[in-house]
Design a protein around this motif. Structure first.
Motif, PDB file in Angstrom:
ATOM      1  N   ASN A 229       0.800  -1.219   0.000  1.00 49.68           N
ATOM      2  CA  ASN A 229       0.000   0.000   0.000  1.00 49.68           C
ATOM      3  C   ASN A 229       0.834   1.272   0.000  1.00 49.68           C
ATOM      4  O   ASN A 229       0.289   2.374  -0.060  1.00 49.68           O
ATOM      5  CB  ASN A 229      -0.954   0.006   1.202  1.00 49.68           C
ATOM      6  CG  ASN A 229      -2.072  -1.006   1.062  1.00 49.68           C
ATOM      7  OD1 ASN A 229      -2.512  -1.303  -0.051  1.00 49.68           O
ATOM      8  ND2 ASN A 229      -2.525  -1.566   2.164  1.00 49.68           N
ATOM      9  N   LEU A 230       2.165   1.132   0.084  1.00 50.46           N
ATOM     10  CA  LEU A 230       3.032   2.297  -0.064  1.00 50.46           C
ATOM     11  C   LEU A 230       3.265   2.646  -1.532  1.00 50.46           C
ATOM     12  O   LEU A 230       3.800   3.709  -1.844  1.00 50.46           O
ATOM     13  CB  LEU A 230       4.389   2.050   0.608  1.00 50.46           C
ATOM     14  CG  LEU A 230       4.399   2.014   2.144  1.00 50.46           C
ATOM     15  CD1 LEU A 230       5.817   1.761   2.637  1.00 50.46           C
ATOM     16  CD2 LEU A 230       3.860   3.314   2.732  1.00 50.46           C
ATOM     17  N   ALA A 231       2.888   1.744  -2.439  1.00 54.39           N
ATOM     18  CA  ALA A 231       3.044   1.997  -3.871  1.00 54.39           C
ATOM     19  C   ALA A 231       2.130   3.167  -4.284  1.00 54.39           C
ATOM     20  O   ALA A 231       1.158   3.473  -3.592  1.00 54.39           O
ATOM     21  CB  ALA A 231       2.698   0.734  -4.653  1.00 54.39           C
ATOM     22  N   PRO A 232       2.460   3.824  -5.405  1.00 52.87           N
ATOM     23  CA  PRO A 232       3.492   3.481  -6.377  1.00 52.87           C
ATOM     24  C   PRO A 232       4.855   4.053  -6.020  1.00 52.87           C
ATOM     25  O   PRO A 232       4.964   5.031  -5.288  1.00 52.87           O
ATOM     26  CB  PRO A 232       2.956   4.114  -7.670  1.00 52.87           C
ATOM     27  CG  PRO A 232       2.220   5.334  -7.199  1.00 52.87           C
ATOM     28  CD  PRO A 232       1.589   4.932  -5.887  1.00 52.87           C
ATOM     29  N   TRP A 233       5.881   3.406  -6.574  1.00 49.16           N
ATOM     30  CA  TRP A 233       7.254   3.881  -6.481  1.00 49.16           C
ATOM     31  C   TRP A 233       7.708   4.311  -7.874  1.00 49.16           C
ATOM     32  O   TRP A 233       7.383   3.647  -8.867  1.00 49.16           O
ATOM     33  CB  TRP A 233       8.184   2.769  -5.996  1.00 49.16           C
ATOM     34  CG  TRP A 233       7.853   2.211  -4.653  1.00 49.16           C
ATOM     35  CD1 TRP A 233       6.963   1.201  -4.385  1.00 49.16           C
ATOM     36  CD2 TRP A 233       8.405   2.607  -3.394  1.00 49.16           C
ATOM     37  NE1 TRP A 233       6.930   0.938  -3.040  1.00 49.16           N
ATOM     38  CE2 TRP A 233       7.806   1.794  -2.400  1.00 49.16           C
ATOM     39  CE3 TRP A 233       9.349   3.555  -3.012  1.00 49.16           C
ATOM     40  CZ2 TRP A 233       8.122   1.906  -1.054  1.00 49.16           C
ATOM     41  CZ3 TRP A 233       9.675   3.672  -1.668  1.00 49.16           C
ATOM     42  CH2 TRP A 233       9.066   2.856  -0.705  1.00 49.16           C
ATOM     43  N   ASP A 234       8.464   5.383  -7.951  1.00 52.14           N
ATOM     44  CA  ASP A 234       9.024   5.817  -9.226  1.00 52.14           C
ATOM     45  C   ASP A 234      10.382   5.159  -9.399  1.00 52.14           C
ATOM     46  O   ASP A 234      11.409   5.678  -8.969  1.00 52.14           O
ATOM     47  CB  ASP A 234       9.152   7.347  -9.257  1.00 52.14           C
ATOM     48  CG  ASP A 234       9.767   7.846 -10.555  1.00 52.14           C
ATOM     49  OD1 ASP A 234       9.866   7.040 -11.515  1.00 52.14           O
ATOM     50  OD2 ASP A 234      10.145   9.034 -10.618  1.00 52.14           O
ATOM     51  N   LEU A 235      10.386   3.997 -10.054  1.00 49.06           N
ATOM     52  CA  LEU A 235      11.627   3.238 -10.201  1.00 49.06           C
ATOM     53  C   LEU A 235      12.554   3.836 -11.255  1.00 49.06           C
ATOM     54  O   LEU A 235      13.700   3.391 -11.389  1.00 49.06           O
ATOM     55  CB  LEU A 235      11.308   1.781 -10.545  1.00 49.06           C
ATOM     56  CG  LEU A 235      10.514   1.006  -9.477  1.00 49.06           C
ATOM     57  CD1 LEU A 235      10.385  -0.455  -9.874  1.00 49.06           C
ATOM     58  CD2 LEU A 235      11.163   1.130  -8.106  1.00 49.06           C
ATOM     59  N   SER A 236      12.093   4.853 -11.980  1.00 48.06           N
ATOM     60  CA  SER A 236      12.990   5.520 -12.917  1.00 48.06           C
ATOM     61  C   SER A 236      14.083   6.285 -12.169  1.00 48.06           C
ATOM     62  O   SER A 236      15.092   6.680 -12.759  1.00 48.06           O
ATOM     63  CB  SER A 236      12.211   6.478 -13.829  1.00 48.06           C
ATOM     64  OG  SER A 236      11.695   7.580 -13.087  1.00 48.06           O
ATOM     65  N   ALA A 237      13.878   6.494 -10.860  1.00 54.13           N
ATOM     66  CA  ALA A 237      14.868   7.209 -10.042  1.00 54.13           C
ATOM     67  C   ALA A 237      15.884   6.267  -9.404  1.00 54.13           C
ATOM     68  O   ALA A 237      16.711   6.707  -8.601  1.00 54.13           O
ATOM     69  CB  ALA A 237      14.154   8.022  -8.959  1.00 54.13           C
ATOM     70  N   LEU A 238      15.833   4.972  -9.729  1.00 52.71           N
ATOM     71  CA  LEU A 238      16.809   4.029  -9.181  1.00 52.71           C
ATOM     72  C   LEU A 238      18.230   4.450  -9.539  1.00 52.71           C
ATOM     73  O   LEU A 238      18.498   4.904 -10.652  1.00 52.71           O
ATOM     74  CB  LEU A 238      16.550   2.623  -9.714  1.00 52.71           C
ATOM     75  CG  LEU A 238      15.425   1.817  -9.062  1.00 52.71           C
ATOM     76  CD1 LEU A 238      15.137   0.566  -9.882  1.00 52.71           C
ATOM     77  CD2 LEU A 238      15.755   1.452  -7.623  1.00 52.71           C
ATOM     78  N   GLN A 239      19.128   4.279  -8.579  1.00 52.14           N
ATOM     79  CA  GLN A 239      20.533   4.578  -8.773  1.00 52.14           C
ATOM     80  C   GLN A 239      21.354   3.295  -8.618  1.00 52.14           C
ATOM     81  O   GLN A 239      20.960   2.395  -7.875  1.00 52.14           O
ATOM     82  CB  GLN A 239      21.014   5.609  -7.744  1.00 52.14           C
ATOM     83  CG  GLN A 239      20.350   6.966  -7.868  1.00 52.14           C
ATOM     84  CD  GLN A 239      20.739   7.671  -9.151  1.00 52.14           C
ATOM     85  OE1 GLN A 239      21.881   7.577  -9.612  1.00 52.14           O
ATOM     86  NE2 GLN A 239      19.784   8.374  -9.750  1.00 52.14           N
ATOM     87  N   PRO A 240      22.483   3.198  -9.315  1.00 53.08           N
ATOM     88  CA  PRO A 240      23.361   2.033  -9.092  1.00 53.08           C
ATOM     89  C   PRO A 240      23.698   1.922  -7.612  1.00 53.08           C
ATOM     90  O   PRO A 240      23.916   2.932  -6.938  1.00 53.08           O
ATOM     91  CB  PRO A 240      24.611   2.381  -9.918  1.00 53.08           C
ATOM     92  CG  PRO A 240      24.134   3.366 -10.931  1.00 53.08           C
ATOM     93  CD  PRO A 240      23.045   4.149 -10.278  1.00 53.08           C
TER      94      PRO A 240
END
Length: 362
Positions: A229-240
């Motif tokens: 229920n914490l979604a959504p996440w913006d996974l485009s902001a993932l960093q190495p």
């Protein structure tokens, strides 16, 4: 190059640095110095590359994707507590139980990427306080109690992500509604009414879908309902993945094996496939009798997502709250005010009694 998971010393005074949410710097709370987090050329592309699922399920992950970590299970709640640098003891972030490091190391799949914190503790606490203030029938003092409570814990929670290209053949039936008029007797009178019927016709066909980054919680320390229920996440902001982003925070080791995470991921994807099938069948109702799916190009990643967590005791009972460290969305347990509920019930009875009295007096 230093170990990705050790503490980072300040170049000015030697004190431990911490990652500052919403920035790309490490900050020294002792002298105020700031150090930028470097990024190796091409690191983002390499980090976000998927790993072949077959290799993961057969324990044949490339050595570069594995690491040796010091993880000790919490004796109280079972969370996998990671130790960094020279630390040999710490509190469990989930239940505050003291945990001492065990002997030896464990070889695990390395996180490929991390979603850095955007919200700092002050912002997360405000989000939680606003959420508590919006709850119906919550005790009056809870919001103020939470505002003055102990510090929130910044925690990186492990997740698996799964990709797949699917093509599914199905067989089922389409139901279309129609209405028939029939005559009935009511109170000695002949009346007509419309009766709904469903006309079923066989259907079969194919649907295809490419799944990308299906998120599955890789921890058993938090209820899955909370984190879903914490979604959504913006996974485009993932960093190495770099240890810099973990400086000043806690990272939990995964407790859901890859195979179990994949099984859950398949269930999620199969549910979406069935939605696609129902849309393809059309009509007012659908019946699915058989689905055969061809799974290809299955890959996975191990990533860390940011959560602020707080636990409070109110009237002798513990309550736990989690805040999405990227968006500020809040989930958690909540207390109920018996007095407010009783007052609401009493008010409803009074209003109902007044309405009944007015109705009967006419």
């Amino acid at each position: 190059m230093p170990d990705d998971r050790q503490n980072w010393p300040c170049n000015q005074c030697g004190a431990d640095l911490r990652y500052e949410p919403g920035a790309t710097d490490l900050v020294c709370d002792h002298c105020g110095a700031r150090q930028p987090i470097p990024e190796a050329p091409g690191a983002r592309i390499r980090a976000l590359n998927e790993i072949d699922l077959a290799l993961g399920l057969s324990d044949d992950v490339p050595p570069a994707q594995m690491e040796e970590v010091r993880i000790t299970p919490c004796p109280s709640c079972g969370a996998q507590v990671e130790f960094q640098g020279a630390a040999h003891a710490r509190e469990c972030p989930f239940c505050a139980t003291p945990v001492a490091i065990g002997t030896g190391e464990e070889r695990r799949i390395k996180p490929q990427a991390v979603l850095p914190f955007v919200l700092n503790e002050v912002q997360a606490r405000q989000a939680m306080t606003n959420w508590l203030g919006s709850l119906w029938f919550a005790p009056n003092g809870l919001q103020e109690y939470a505002r003055k409570g102990r510090a929130m814990n910044g925690l990186y929670v492990p997740y698996w992500t799964f990709d797949a290209a699917t093509r599914s053949h199905y067989a089922g039936a389409r139901g279309d509604h129609y209405y028939e008029t029939r005559t009935v007797m009511r109170n000695g009178k002949r009346e007509t009414e419309q009766v709904r019927r469903t006309r079923w016709s066989p259907r079969s066909g194919w649907v295809a879908r490419r799944f990308d980054d299906v998120l599955i919680l890789a921890s058993k320390s938090l209820p899955r309902g909370y984190t879903d229920n914490l979604a959504p996440w913006d996974l485009s902001a993932l960093q190495p993945f770099r240890g810099d982003f973990l400086a000043g925070f806690t990272a939990e080791g995964y407790t859901v094996p890859l195979a179990d995470g994949h099984a859950t991921g398949r269930e999620v994807m199969e549910g979406i496939i069935r939605q696609d099938i129902r849309a393809d069948i059309g009509g007012d109702e659908q019946r699915i009798d058989r689905v055969e799916t061809d799974w290809k190009e299955e890959t996975f990643k191990h990533i860390l997502l940011p959560i602020w967590m707080a636990a409070y005791k109110y009237n002798g009972k513990s309550y736990r709250f989690v805040v999405n460290g990227q968006t500020g969305k809040v989930q958690g347990e909540r207390p109920w005010s018996a007095w407010k509920i009783a007052f609401a019930v009493l008010a409803a009875l009074i209003v109902g009694g007044i309405v009944l009295a007015v109705t009967q007096s006419r």
